[in-house]
Design an enzyme around this catalytic site. Structure first.
Site, PDB file in Angstrom:
ATOM      1  CG  ASN A  12      40.174  19.669 -99.234  1.00 21.54           C
ATOM      2  OD1 ASN A  12      39.212  19.401 -98.508  1.00 21.54           O
ATOM      3  ND2 ASN A  12      41.019  20.654 -98.964  1.00 21.54           N
ATOM      4  CD1 TRP A  13      35.416  15.945-102.100  1.00 23.25           C
ATOM      5  CD2 TRP A  13      33.563  15.168-101.101  1.00 23.25           C
ATOM      6  NE1 TRP A  13      35.068  14.772-102.712  1.00 23.25           N
ATOM      7  CE2 TRP A  13      33.937  14.263-102.127  1.00 23.25           C
ATOM      8  CE3 TRP A  13      32.427  14.876-100.339  1.00 23.25           C
ATOM      9  CZ2 TRP A  13      33.213  13.103-102.407  1.00 23.25           C
ATOM     10  CZ3 TRP A  13      31.702  13.710-100.610  1.00 23.25           C
ATOM     11  CH2 TRP A  13      32.095  12.843-101.639  1.00 23.25           C
ATOM     12  CE  LYS A  14      39.563  23.635-100.557  1.00 24.46           C
ATOM     13  NZ  LYS A  14      40.122  24.901-101.021  1.00 24.46           N
ATOM     14  CG  HIS A 104      43.906  23.083 -96.901  1.00 25.48           C
ATOM     15  ND1 HIS A 104      43.476  24.386 -97.074  1.00 25.48           N
ATOM     16  CD2 HIS A 104      43.808  22.488 -98.116  1.00 25.48           C
ATOM     17  CE1 HIS A 104      43.127  24.546 -98.348  1.00 25.48           C
ATOM     18  NE2 HIS A 104      43.318  23.420 -98.995  1.00 25.48           N
ATOM     19  CD  GLU A 106      40.608  26.439 -97.831  1.00 26.39           C
ATOM     20  OE1 GLU A 106      40.012  25.405 -97.474  1.00 26.39           O
ATOM     21  OE2 GLU A 106      40.727  26.765 -99.037  1.00 26.39           O
ATOM     22  CD  GLU A 176      46.234  22.484-101.754  1.00 29.27           C
ATOM     23  OE1 GLU A 176      45.537  21.838-102.546  1.00 29.27           O
ATOM     24  OE2 GLU A 176      45.799  22.927-100.686  1.00 29.27           O
ATOM     25  N   GLY A 182      41.056  28.320-105.292  1.00 29.62           N
ATOM     26  CA  GLY A 182      39.692  28.823-105.460  1.00 29.62           C
ATOM     27  C   GLY A 182      39.593  30.117-106.256  1.00 29.62           C
ATOM     28  CB  SER A 222      42.526  27.210-109.885  1.00 30.68           C
ATOM     29  OG  SER A 222      42.074  28.158-108.953  1.00 30.68           O
ATOM     30  N   GLY A 243      40.210  20.969-105.028  1.00 29.28           N
ATOM     31  CA  GLY A 243      39.132  21.510-104.203  1.00 29.28           C
ATOM     32  C   GLY A 243      37.845  21.584-104.998  1.00 29.28           C
TER      33      GLY A 243
HETATM   34  P1  13P Z   1      40.704  24.589-105.549  1.00 28.39           P
HETATM   35  O1  13P Z   1      40.955  23.412-106.431  1.00 28.39           O
HETATM   36  O2  13P Z   1      39.252  24.888-105.329  1.00 28.39           O
HETATM   37  O3  13P Z   1      41.490  25.790-105.975  1.00 28.39           O
HETATM   38  O4  13P Z   1      41.244  24.205-104.077  1.00 28.39           O
HETATM   39  C1  13P Z   1      42.494  23.640-103.943  1.00 28.39           C
HETATM   40  C2  13P Z   1      42.632  23.170-102.550  1.00 28.39           C
HETATM   41  O5  13P Z   1      42.647  23.951-101.628  1.00 28.39           O
HETATM   42  C3  13P Z   1      42.706  21.718-102.334  1.00 28.39           C
HETATM   43  O6  13P Z   1      43.099  21.427-101.045  1.00 28.39           O
END
Ligand code: 13P
Length: 262
Positions: A12-14, A104, A106, A176, A182, A222, A243
């Protein structure tokens, strides 16, 4: 991981990498991921760039196709078309992608997405032949208060109940924990595995054993090439939604580690 389910490594490149940077990064990693996935038919890798970068990444992938390297969107609306400014529809996503990330944390947190909305989107994704990766997970306060099980229960029921039984097996659930996203503070393999087992059990009560056994459950939060084996070694965890590490070469390392464990 168990052998009858594939291992899914999704990135997930966000909100990172616009069209040019995405294309550039794809040119670097696609050949490597293509080689890995061709070697091992049990491994499925999915790249999920921002919506505006889907097309350029697709173009790179099409120059060196690998049937187990796929493209996914990070979100979509549930309607087919119409006056929904700023949204993209399942039909549009389907032109380029096999997969879509939904709900997600977020999106739930910053854009007010409810379980009800995630449910509508999941149903739309399945209806249009997309693979939904539905995200669930407790926040820090809920984690500290020992409410993880309750939160998971509510989110699975709220986001995933009443789907057509024949489609329920095509869902992917990403566990998650929000406090792990993150932060560099990943869950332990044991704790993540415990929640994954709970999710599978719950899914079984909703859709029967066959769907529960077919369900893919990913861990996210993470994940790095250093800690991923803790998750991959659990029988109820079928891969990872990544992420931060997915916008670096570490993503290829994680896929490589998964490859050795399939
Ligand atoms: P991180 O791997 O940066 O913690 O993010 C996880 C995530 O939100 C994947 O959707």
């Amino acid at each position: 991981m168990i052998s009858s389910r594939s291992v899914i490594i999704a990135g997930n490149w966000k909100m990172n990498y616009g069209p040019k940077a995405a294309s550039h990064f794809a040119m670097e990693i696609v050949p490597k991921l293509g080689q890995l996935t061709r070697q091992n038919p049990g491994l499925l890798c999915i790249l999920c760039p921002p919506a505006i970068s889907l097309s350029p990444v697709r173009e790179v992938m099409d120059t060196m196709p690998s049937p187990r390297l796929e493209l996914g969107a990070q979100n979509m609306y549930f309607e087919e078309k119409g006056a929904f400014t700023g949204e993209i529809s399942p039909i549009m996503v389907r032109e380029l992608c096999t997969t879509v990330i939904l709900g997600h944390s977020e999106r739930r947190m910053y854009f007010g997405e409810s379980n009800e909305l995630v449910h509508k989107k999941t149903l739309a994704a399945l209806t249009y032949g997309l693979r939904p990766i539905v995200c669930i997970g407790e926040n820090e306060a809920q984690h500290q208060a020992g409410q993880t099980e309750q939160v998971i229960h509510t989110q699975v029921q709220g986001s995933l109940a009443h789907l057509p039984t024949e489609l329920a097996k095509d869902v992917v659930i990403a566990y998650e924990p929000i406090w792990a996203i993150g932060t560099g503070k990943a869950a332990t393999g044991k704790d993540a595995g415990k929640v994954a087992s709970l999710i599978r059990q719950l899914y079984g009560t909703m859709y029967g054993d066959e769907s529960a056994v077919a369900l893919h459950i990913l861990y996210g939060g993470s994940t790095t090439s250093e800690n991923c084996h803790h998750f991959f070694s659990h029988p109820d965890i079928d891969g990872a939604l990544i992420g931060g590490a997915s916008i670096k070469h570490d993503f290829v390392e994680i896929a490589r580690k998964a490859n050795t464990m399939v």
